[in-house]
Structure formats: structure tokens, C-alpha cells
Design an enzyme around this catalytic site. Structure first.
Site, PDB file in Angstrom:
ATOM      1  N   ASP A  49       0.876  -1.162   0.000  1.00  0.00           N
ATOM      2  CA  ASP A  49       0.000   0.000   0.000  1.00  0.00           C
ATOM      3  C   ASP A  49       0.925   1.227   0.000  1.00  0.00           C
ATOM      4  O   ASP A  49       2.101   1.107   0.351  1.00  0.00           O
ATOM      5  CB  ASP A  49      -0.879  -0.037   1.259  1.00  0.00           C
ATOM      6  CG  ASP A  49      -1.888   1.094   1.292  1.00  0.00           C
ATOM      7  OD1 ASP A  49      -2.292   1.544   0.207  1.00  0.00           O
ATOM      8  OD2 ASP A  49      -2.275   1.517   2.389  1.00  0.00           O
ATOM      9  N   ARG A  60       3.214  16.043  -5.671  1.00  0.00           N
ATOM     10  CA  ARG A  60       1.800  15.901  -6.021  1.00  0.00           C
ATOM     11  C   ARG A  60       1.307  17.285  -6.413  1.00  0.00           C
ATOM     12  O   ARG A  60       1.348  18.211  -5.610  1.00  0.00           O
ATOM     13  CB  ARG A  60       0.996  15.359  -4.844  1.00  0.00           C
ATOM     14  CG  ARG A  60      -0.464  15.145  -5.183  1.00  0.00           C
ATOM     15  CD  ARG A  60      -1.164  14.386  -4.090  1.00  0.00           C
ATOM     16  NE  ARG A  60      -2.553  14.178  -4.411  1.00  0.00           N
ATOM     17  CZ  ARG A  60      -3.389  13.482  -3.651  1.00  0.00           C
ATOM     18  NH1 ARG A  60      -2.973  12.924  -2.539  1.00  0.00           N
ATOM     19  NH2 ARG A  60      -4.644  13.332  -4.007  1.00  0.00           N
ATOM     20  N   ASP A  67      -1.855  -1.214   5.851  1.00  0.00           N
ATOM     21  CA  ASP A  67      -2.098  -0.728   7.207  1.00  0.00           C
ATOM     22  C   ASP A  67      -3.559  -0.421   7.499  1.00  0.00           C
ATOM     23  O   ASP A  67      -3.883   0.113   8.550  1.00  0.00           O
ATOM     24  CB  ASP A  67      -1.271   0.540   7.467  1.00  0.00           C
ATOM     25  CG  ASP A  67      -1.706   1.697   6.572  1.00  0.00           C
ATOM     26  OD1 ASP A  67      -2.348   1.435   5.538  1.00  0.00           O
ATOM     27  OD2 ASP A  67      -1.400   2.850   6.898  1.00  0.00           O
ATOM     28  N   ASN A  78      -9.158  -1.601   4.634  1.00  0.00           N
ATOM     29  CA  ASN A  78      -9.419  -1.782   3.201  1.00  0.00           C
ATOM     30  C   ASN A  78      -8.443  -2.768   2.577  1.00  0.00           C
ATOM     31  O   ASN A  78      -8.633  -3.227   1.457  1.00  0.00           O
ATOM     32  CB  ASN A  78      -9.341  -0.431   2.472  1.00  0.00           C
ATOM     33  CG  ASN A  78      -7.987   0.242   2.629  1.00  0.00           C
ATOM     34  OD1 ASN A  78      -7.324   0.080   3.648  1.00  0.00           O
ATOM     35  ND2 ASN A  78      -7.571   0.988   1.645  1.00  0.00           N
TER      36      ASN A  78
END
Length: 1047
Positions: free
Chosen positions: A494, A680, A880, A883
Site C-alpha cells: 500500500d 503531487r 495498514d 481496506n
């Protein structure tokens, strides 16, 4: 009976199963009972282990429609059998979502259908009104007989085939008491029941394992043969093993029970059809109930769609992100036909309007005194949380070559034991040995060939590895997975919170003026920018809200808002109760000068007055959509007549919606420079709206009408920092030829830049984005291929790469060759779903080179793990959040960095939230696996060598003495086996992995050559001794003469 057409349940779904009908057969039951008695209960054990044999031995085939028992078999590669008893319940109808026939005509005074207080009580004397409804339960789900498909089927809630307009117009008023009772008969109690089995039940289940049954048989045999010491040693080892296993299993059940108990029983208020409000237990909720969401919040006991009001929800249980999410009511298409088109409601598509089971509603908002209402659409195990718990309770079995080979090896030992068994019987009969001795010696040779201590010996290495893992902060609830971790050759990670830190930092902004980029600026809260449209966009275009006075929301929005130092004020509950939905949220700058500061100049005082009088009201919000990759708000500056539209989102998307003359010529170049550095980037745009747009018109205007002809304003550059240890850990894994893959819910470009930063994708490697489009307007599904570096330049009509030029191979001679590839595939969850459905033949090729999978839903993460396993990868998963639960459970080695929900599903949990635990786990797994191989070889050799010894001695009617057996079994074998497992793991990961199976050339050659050498030496020694002059053959008389001579 004629051969019936093959039927299926859950057709074309992941848990698809074949189904067969059977009826109990009395004469077969009698025969089985006799067989059980004659076999001393062994036949009963055999039927317990094999459900298909049990059903076929006691039942006869029957039509599915009238059967008493169903036999189910999964259609996957495992072909697992299950059986279930068919039950019958009386009901007023066959479809819970339709009015039952006997009560359809009960209309009084022209009002709607009204059921009596208890439909069952009213009809107790008229049994003809009841229909016999047949059903069975499998893995916590009820399957009812469906005449239309002539098979059993799951009863669905309101989450399928229900239009959004019908939710408002037909279902929003609530259920009558009678209809509620009728539906409850089908849907049952609304609970996710995880029953913790009693110690006795777990003990029986564990003891009935074939290995323990064989150990019990061996112990009884040895006690009969007065071989007490070793029998006692085996009993002690077995007891320790059983107690350890029971403790682990029960602890796992208790953890899972505690996880789901949070929403088990709460009191809820529901609306009845006669406008009354009734308070009931959450366990009594059924699909169709309209529940009231309390203003102080609640834990949702079901999946429900919001009909009115707004909710602030913490969905960390499902998404792993503890960021509050704003849920708004489902728009009614009949009220705004131009703005909202009617479509079938789906919890996944309309998740912005859906409150999911187990999520925490923190607070609610309502307007003009209207209550916050939600329509129950799914209950129990059908909910999102229920499906998650089912995936944990009933996981797919994990196939591992070592265990398959171990069973084959044991089977070959059984064959060898069978030969020895027959030889012993024939030899003893020819030598007129007593029957009692024949039985004991012939059975004893089986326990010699198949050593009962083998399971305990194999477990020893795993136990020691588990202890070593615990010392370094890694806890294990599935010890057998430690061996499998030694084979891992691919690890999925993830991103957020795993590879990177949880939060984002604002690096800077780069504004645009006159279609040109200005120099980057570090701060956005300077005095000169106070009234700029750029800062106004940062202040209004977000989904932030206040919870108990604290600003909460998406981390990106939070960082962006904090960077400008503004204040957000929301209407209080009292204000919203008195006003309509247009009551806005207001943002304004904080005071630039404090009263205690030095005396201000006239210019500064002017700024002070300006800052305190300047306010912006957020009139309407179009929430962020991962599909559209943007969000938009309509706002109005206090005192201004015209409104403004502000938009933020993915730079390429925002630029495409702006006037081209406002977008800088070097936009693509500047954006590429930032993304290459791993930043980002968020783009901002603005548009002044027409003065004719009133407050009321704004509430019904479509999103597309607002999000066009915008003015491009510039970029916000955010930094998502890697964890300090991430690059080094990934480099270690690459050196060990272990492939790494990123599976994240974040957006594509960010994921690719992080993958480059951490070394998952090397600087010289190319990234190809696979954009799969579903069938639309008669066109077939297709895939567009783009280079990630030139994504902005590409359009769907002109793909950047010809699909024939893409260098993929279906089968690689060696998976390690993939580390040298120059290409990586990246795709989002939407494309992955389309490829799975429409391009099945491409899946193996794409996952062999796929490195970045972005915007992946929880179930898609699990599907990806399965797809990787299908191309023979041993997959590790490190995440973690809850989901990740499905993927953590499905992977060969799942490692949770959280001690919350994910740790229940994950075989391994790390105390420290760092991926440095991954190479440590693989090293310990390799150590345990190598130890298992050595122990298996050693035990197999020991048993075969002892088998040869005993067989030779049986030929002269002799055997080893009890203390000779004891010395070999305890002093030599067990001591060596248990000390052999103490070897720790090597300090670093190397490229060479242990073999995955027992049946390999080098291993078989090693074992067989050793057996041949021992057989040659023992046989030669045995016959050489017999040829000696001093050798005297043993007889019963010679033993008697020996004893007499001693006295």
C-alpha cells in the site's frame, strides 16, 4: 433418475458453486451404521473428513426443487465440497420485496395497503395462505429456492435493481409492522454474528485431524506392546501442539468477535408507514426500513442510503483512512429531472450518499427542522462490513507446493508401509507366530514407516521462527504461513502510511498571470495575495468541516487551508434548523494584527479592517470525484452581486476545462518537471458566473454547466514524503530478486512518482499506462496505451503506443528476468475491472509487468493478489488499513502495519509501522522452510532406515528391544530434530530462494542415495553375520535354553 442439468449458485461470481440435490435414504443409513460399528468408528471419521462421501453414502440423488440435502462444490481450482441441510419455513409470499399475495387486497377506505399488527397471528387458522419456502445456509448466507431460475439464490436487498427515483417515491415512507415482520422472515436478524466456539468444540475439531488420529492409533498400539516411554513422549508433544493450536484459533475468533461487536446491538428510531416513529433494536432492521440518524452520531448497524440531511462519517473501518467524509442525501431524479438522471442505485456507484455498516457517523446536519433519514438497503452479512468479515471467516485455501509434496511423500511411505505390513503377516504365518503377535508386529511396522512424531518435528522449526519474529516485534496468528513466506518472490505495498508518511506537506505554489507562470512561491498567506482569486480558491474549494470545533477532512485540503491561515465558520444546529439548505459555510482571513501589537500605521490599519470585513460564503459544493479527478464549488464574496466558481483537481483535467488562451504554453513542461521530482501537483481554476444565476438556480444547475470556460490560475505543489527506510528496504528486496508492486487508493500520477522515488521503478525505465474503457454506445471495450511521461499530450482517440509494439510475453522462462525489464504497466481500479471482465487473456501479461495499480477498491486489491498467484507468484501483501483486509488474508504472506482491523485478517502484524519488517519476515520464513526440508528429509530417512532394520529382523522372527527403540527415537532422533530447528536466519536476503517443493531432483537424489547406501550396508552386514560360524539362528527353544543356562 435421469441425469439432471448441472445447476449453480452465485453464477459467474467469485464464490460460484455447483449444487446437487439429495434425499436421505434409510437403507443406506442402516448400511453405514453397520459399517461404522464393524470398523470401530473409522468409517465415521472417513465420512467426517469427506463431506461428498458422507452425502453419497447416506442419500440418493433427487431433484433440486424437492431435495432434503444439498451438496456444493466450488468451481475454482480447489474443488472443495460442502453439504447443507435444506429447511422449510412458512411464508405469506416468495419475494420479500413484494407485497405478499394474501394481504395485497387488504385496502381500507382508499388508503395504502395496511398489514395487521401480526400477519402470522391473523392467519394462524388458515394454513392455505402460507407458502412453504425452502432454503439452506452456507457460510453465513441464506439461499432461497427461486422458481424463475429453478435453483437456489441469495435474497438481495435494495442494492440491486432499485431506481433512485423509486428509493424516494416508493421506499422512503418506511414499512408497516406487518411488512417488516414479513421481510424479517427472509433477511433474518441484522447482525454479523461471529460466535466464539467453546473450547470443547475446538478440541474435538482439532483432535479429529488425521495426524492426531494416527498418533492416537500409534500410542494405543505401543501401550499394547508395552512400549510406554515413547508413547508418553508422543502424548506430551501432541498435547502441547493441540493446546498451542487451540489458543491461537480461539484468540483469532475472540479478536474478530470484538472487532464486529462494536455495532452489534444499538437502539434505533425507524419510521413506520403510518408516519409514526418507533424505537427498535438494530438487530430488527430489514431492507426497506427508514431509520433516523441521531444528531450526536452513531455506529451504523447496516448499509443505508441517505434520504435527507448531511452526515460527517469516519470510514476508517472500510478505507483505512481516518479522514472524515461528508455524506450528502441521494438526489431525487423526479425533483430535478434536468440536473439528475434516473439510474439504478448501487452502493459502490453512489457511495457519496451511502452510510456503510460499521462506519462511525460523527455528526449530522439538517435543515428547516427536517430529520436526517436513511433507507436501509443491506443488513447482516450482506453489508460491506459483513462481506469483509465473511472473507476473514471463510478464506480461500492457500495452495503451497511444500504441503502438497509432503502429502505425496507420506502417501509413498504408506505404500512402503503396506508392503512391509503384508510381508510381516505372510512371514509370521509361515513361521507359525501367534495371532496376537502378528497383529501387533504388522501394525507396528506402519508406525515405524510413517513416524507419528513427524508433525511435531515439522512444527518445531516454525515455533522457533515464531519466537524469533516475536522478539523483533512481528506477531503471527497463522504459524503455517511462516514457511510460505520463505518462498515470497513478489510483495505488494500500500502507499499512504506504508511506503510514505501519512500526511502531505505544502511545498509551494506557482501562480499564472497573463497565461504565464510566475516564479514559485513558498508561502500563500502573504498580504499581497489576501484578496486574490488564487487564495479564494484555496479557501473555498475543499470538503473541510468542523467536528467538535476542530477542523477535519482530507489531509490535502487541510494542509492547503492551513497554509493560507484562514478561518472556517459553519452554521450551528440551531441556525440550520431555522433556515433552508442554502445556509452557507463562511470562510474569512484571520486577523492580521493582534490588539497587543505595536501601534499600526494607517496602511496597516486599512489592511486590518479589510481582513476582518472580507468573507466568502460557500453556496454549493460539487464533491471530489475520483472518476472526474476534480472538485468544484460555487462561492460568493460578501457584498458582491455575482458569484464565483472555483475548481481544483488533476492538472491535465483542469487545463482541458479552461480557456486555452489562459493556459501557459509551457504548462506540460512545468508539470512534467514537478511530477518527475515526485511532487503531487494540484491545479486551480476560476470563473466569474453570470449575474442572472440566483441562489436558488445555483442549487439545481448541472455540474457540466459550471465546469467549463474556466480561467487557469496556477498550481499547488504538495510533497508526500517517503518514509526514511523505504528506499533501502525496496533495494534489499530487488537485490534478492523479489519483485515489488504498489497497490494504492491514491491517484495514478502520484503513485507513479512515488514508485520512481522509492526505486520501485528505475529512472531509465518506461511506464505505460493501460487505460481500459468499458463498452459504450455499441462500441466494444478497448484499451488505450500511453506513456506516463506524455500522458497530458495523449487523447483517447489517438493512443500514444500501438498495442502491437508493447513488449510483453505471456510466459517467462524465469520470473527473475522481469527485474531486467525496461517497461512497467500502470493502471487504475476502473481499468483493472474492465480488463478482468473483457480482456481475460491479457491479465497474465499485464500482471507480469504491472508495477503501479492506483485507485484500487478493497475487493480489487484481493483480485489483483489472486491474479498474481495465478501466474505462479508467491505473493506478500503489506498494508495498514481495513481496506487491505481481503488482500492481506488472500496473499501467501499478509503483513499488517496496524494493530486495528487489518491485524485480525492478516497472518502477521508488525508492532512498528515500518516496511523493514518485510525482509525480516522473508528471512525467517526462509530459515523455517529450509529447516522443514531438513527435518522432513531426516525423519523420512530415519523411518526408512528403521523400516529396513525391522524388516530384516522380522525375517528371523526377531526385533529391536524396547530400550533400543527408545534410544533411537528419543536420544538420537528427537534431540537432533529439535536442535536442528534452533539455527537462526541469515543476516541478509540473497537472490537464491529455497526450493518450493520436496519433489525436486537434488532433494530426491539426496534421500534415495542415502537410502540405497544404508540398505546396502545393512543387508550386507545382516547376511555376512548369518554366514559366520558362531552365528546361531534364533528359535523359541534356544531362548528357553538361554534362560535355563543363566539360572
Amino acid at each position: 433418475m435421469e441425469k439432471e442439468e448441472k445447476k449453480y449458485v452465485n453464477k459467474a461470481e467469485e464464490d460460484e458453486m455447483e449444487i446437487y440435490g439429495y434425499d436421505l435414504c434409510r437403507w443406506k443409513l442402516v448400511l453405514v451404521t453397520v459399517g461404522v460399528i464393524c470398523s470401530g468408528g473409522f468409517l465415521l471419521l472417513l465420512l467426517y473428513w469427506m463431506p461428498q462421501w458422507r452425502v453419497k453414502a447416506t442419500c440418493k440423488r433427487s431433484a433440486l426443487k424437492d431435495c432434503e440435502v444439498v451438496l456444493l462444490r466450488t468451481t475454482d481450482e480447489f474443488k472443495i465440497w460442502f453439504c447443507a441441510k435444506v429447511r422449510v419455513m412458512p411464508s405469506l409470499g416468495a419475494n420479500p420485496l413484494r407485497n405478499p399475495n394474501p394481504l395485497v387486497h387488504k385496502v381500507s377506505n382508499g388508503h395504502a395497503v395496511h398489514f395487521s399488527e401480526s400477519a402470522a397471528e391473523e392467519n394462524k387458522n388458515d394454513s392455505k395462505k402460507y407458502l412453504p419456502i425452502r432454503y439452506f445456509t452456507h457460510h453465513s448466507v441464506k439461499y432461497f429456492w427461486n422458481d424463475s431460475v429453478q435453483s437456489f439464490d441469495v435474497v438481495r436487498g435494495l442494492d440491486e435493481s432499485t431506481f433512485c427515483s423509486a428509493i424516494h417515491n416508493e421506499h422512503s415512507t418506511g414499512l408497516t409492522k406487518g411488512m417488516h415482520d414479513y421481510r424479517k422472515a427472509f433477511y433474518g436478524v441484522n447482525e454479523i454474528a461471529v460466535k466464539v466456539p467453546s473450547i470443547f468444540k475446538l478440541l474435538v475439531k482439532e483432535v479429529l485431524n488425521p495426524f492426531y488420529i494416527f498418533q492416537l492409533f500409534s500410542v494405543i498400539l505401543w501401550i499394547t506392546d508395552e512400549y510406554h516411554y515413547y508413547a508418553l513422549a508422543i502424548v506430551i508433544m501432541s498435547v502441547i501442539s493441540i493446546v498451542s493450536s487451540l489458543y491461537t484459533i480461539r484468540k483469532q475468533y475472540v479478536m474478530l468477535h470484538d472487532m464486529v461487536a462494536a455495532h452489534s446491538i444499538v437502539r434505533v428510531s425507524v419510521c413506520r408507514g403510518n408516519q409514526e416513529i418507533e424505537e427498535i433494536l438494530s438487530t430488527d432492521l430489514v431492507p426497506g426500513d427508514t431509520m433516523l440518524i441521531p444528531s450526536n452520531g452513531t455506529i451504523m448497524p447496516c448499509d443505508a442510503v441517505l434520504l435527507s440531511g448531511t452526515c460527517i462519517v469516519n470510514e476508517s473501518m472500510l478505507t483505512g483512512e481516518s479522514v472524515p467524509v461528508t455524506k450528502i442525501n441521494l438526489p431525487n431524479p423526479s425533483e430535478y429531472p434536468k440536473a439528475v438522471g434516473d439510474e439504478i442505485y448501487s452502493p459502490e456507484v453512489h457511495k457519496r450518499h451511502t452510510l456503510f455498516c460499521g462506519t462511525n457517523v460523527i455528526q449530522t446536519r439538517f435543515y428547516t427542522g427536517e430529520l436526517v433519514k436513511a433507507l436501509v438497503v443491506r443488513t447482516g452479512f450482506s453489508t460491506a462490513k459483513g462481506q469483509l468479515v465473511r472473507s476473514i471467516l471463510y478464506p480461500k485455501p492457500t495452495d503451497f507446493k511444500l504441503y502438497r509434496d509432503a502429502y505425496l511423500f507420506l502417501l509413498s511411505l504408506v505404500v512402503v508401509a503396506g508392503i512391509g505390513f503384508l510381508y510381516t503377516i505372510v512371514n509370521s504365518i509361515l513361521n507359525e507366530v501367534p495371532a496376537h503377535t502378528i497383529i501387533i508386529e504388522s501394525l507396528d511396522i506402519i508406525t515405524i514407516t510413517v513416524p507419528p512424531a513427524l508433525p511435531a518435528a515439522m512444527t518445531a522449526g516454525i515455533v522457533y521462527a515464531q519466537r524469533r519474529l516475536k522478539k523483533i516485534g512481528i506477531f503471527c496468528i497463522s504459524p503455517q504461513r511462516i514457511n510460505i513466506c520463505g518462498q515470497l518472490n513478489l510483495v505488494c505495498f500500500d502507499k499512504t502510511g506504508t511506503l510514505t508518511e501519512d500526511g502531505l506537506d505544502l511545498w509551494g505554489i506557482q501562480r499564472v498571470e497573463n497565461a504565464r507562470f510566475l516564479l514559485p512561491e513558498e508561502r500563500a498567506c502573504s498580504e499581497s495575495l489576501l484578496k486574490s482569486e488564487f487564495v479564494a480558491c484555496m479557501a473555498t474549494c475543499h470538503s473541510l468541516t468542523k467536528i467538535e470545533g476542530v477542523l477535519s477532512g482530507d489531509p490535502l485540503d487541510l494542509k492547503m487551508f492551513e497554509a493560507i491561515g484562514w478561518i472556517l465558520e459553519e452554521a450551528t444546529e440551531e441556525e440550520t434548523a431555522l433556515h433552508n439548505q442554502i445556509m452557507p459555510t463562511v470562510v474569512r482571513p484571520s486577523k492580521q494584527l493582534s490588539p497587543e501589537s505595536k501601534q499600526a500605521t494607517d496602511q496597516e490599519m486599512e489592511l486590518f479592517e479589510l481582513s476582518t470585513g472580507y468573507e466568502i460564503g460557500i453556496v454549493r459544493q460539487f464533491p471530489f470525484s475520483s472518476v472526474l479527478q476534480r472538485m468544484c464549488v460555487i462561492a460568493r464574496v460578501l457584498g458582491e452581486k455575482r458569484m464565483d466558481a472555483y475548481m481544483k483537481g488533476a492538472p491535465e483535467v483542469i487545463a482541458s476545462l479552461c480557456k486555452q488562451e489562459t493556459v501557459p504554453v509551457d504548462f506540460e513542461h512545468v508539470l512534467e518537471e514537478y511530477t518527475k521530482q515526485g511532487f503531487r501537483v494540484i491545479a486551480l481554476a476560476h470563473r466569474k458566473l453570470e449575474s442572472k444565476l440566483t441562489w436558488h438556480k445555483v442549487q439545481t444547475i448541472s455540474r457540466d454547466a459550471i465546469e467549463s470556460n474556466m480561467d487557469f490560475m496556477g498550481l499547488i505543489i504538495m510533497q508526500n514524503k517517503l518514509k526514511q527506510e523505504t528506499p533501502a528496504v525496496l533495494e534489499d528486496l530487488h537485490k534478492a530478486n523479489i519483485r515489488t508492486v504498489m497497490v494504492t487508493g491514491d491517484n495514478m500520477l502520484t503513485a507513479i512518482s512515488v514508485a520512481r522515488d522509492c526505486g520501485m521503478i528505475l529512472p531509465q525505465d518506461k511506464v505505460i499506462i493501460a487505460e481500459a474503457l468499458p463498452p459504450k454506445d455499441g462500441q466494444a471495450a478497448r484499451i488505450n496505451w500511453h506513456y506516463a511521461d506524455t500522458l497530458a499530450k495523449c487523447t483517447s482517440s489517438s493512443p500514444a503506443i500501438n498495442s502491437e509494439d508493447i513488449p510483453v510475453k505471456l510466459v517467462h522462462e524465469s520470473l527473475e528476468d522481469l527485474q531486467m525489464t525496461k517497461y512497467h504497466f500502470a493502471m487504475n481500479g476502473k481499468s483493472f475491472a474492465v480488463i478482468l471482465e473483457h480482456f481475460q487473456d491479457l491479465v497474465p501479461k499485464l500482471v507480469l509487468h504491472g508495477t503501479v495499480f492506483a485507485r484500487m477498491a478493497p475487493d480489487q486489491k484481493t483480485q489483483l493478489v489472486e491474479a498474481l498467484q495465478n501466474v505462479d507468484y508467491y505473493v506478500g501483501m503489506c498494508g495498514d488499513g481495513a481496506n487491505d483486509c481481503g488482500a492481506l488474508k488472500r496473499a501467501h504472506g499478509g503483513i499488517s502495519l496496524s494493530e486495528l482491523e487489518a491485524s485480525v485478517a492478516s497472518p502477521f502484524t508488525s508492532r512498528t509501522p515500518s516496511i523493514s519488517c518485510v525482509p525480516k519476515l522473508i528471512r525467517e520464513g526462509r530459515a523455517a522452510l529450509i529447516t522443514s526440508f531438513c527435518v522432513f528429509k531426516f525423519m523420512a530417512l530415519y523411518s526408512i532406515i528403521q523400516y529396513i532394520t525391522v524388516t530384516l529382523l522380522y525375517s528371523i522372527l526377531s526385533n529391536l528391544g524396547d530400550f533400543q527403540f527408545l534410544f533411537i527415537d528419543l536420544a538420537i532422533i528427537l534431540v537432533l530434530v529439535f536442535t536442528m530447528s534452533l539455527n537462526p536466519a541469515w543476516t541478509e536476503l540473497v537472490a537464491q530462494r529455497p526450493p518450493s517443493g520436496l519433489i525436486s531432483g537434488p532433494l530426491l537424489c539426496s534421500v534415495l542415495s542415502q537410502i540405497i547406501i544404508c540398505l546396502a550396508f545393512q543387508t550386507f552386514g545382516f547376511f555376512w553375520v548369518k554366514q559366520q560360524s558362531w552365528y546361531e539362528p534364533w528359535t523359541a527353544d534356544s531362548e528357553l535354553q538361554y534362560f535355563l543356562a543363566c539360572f
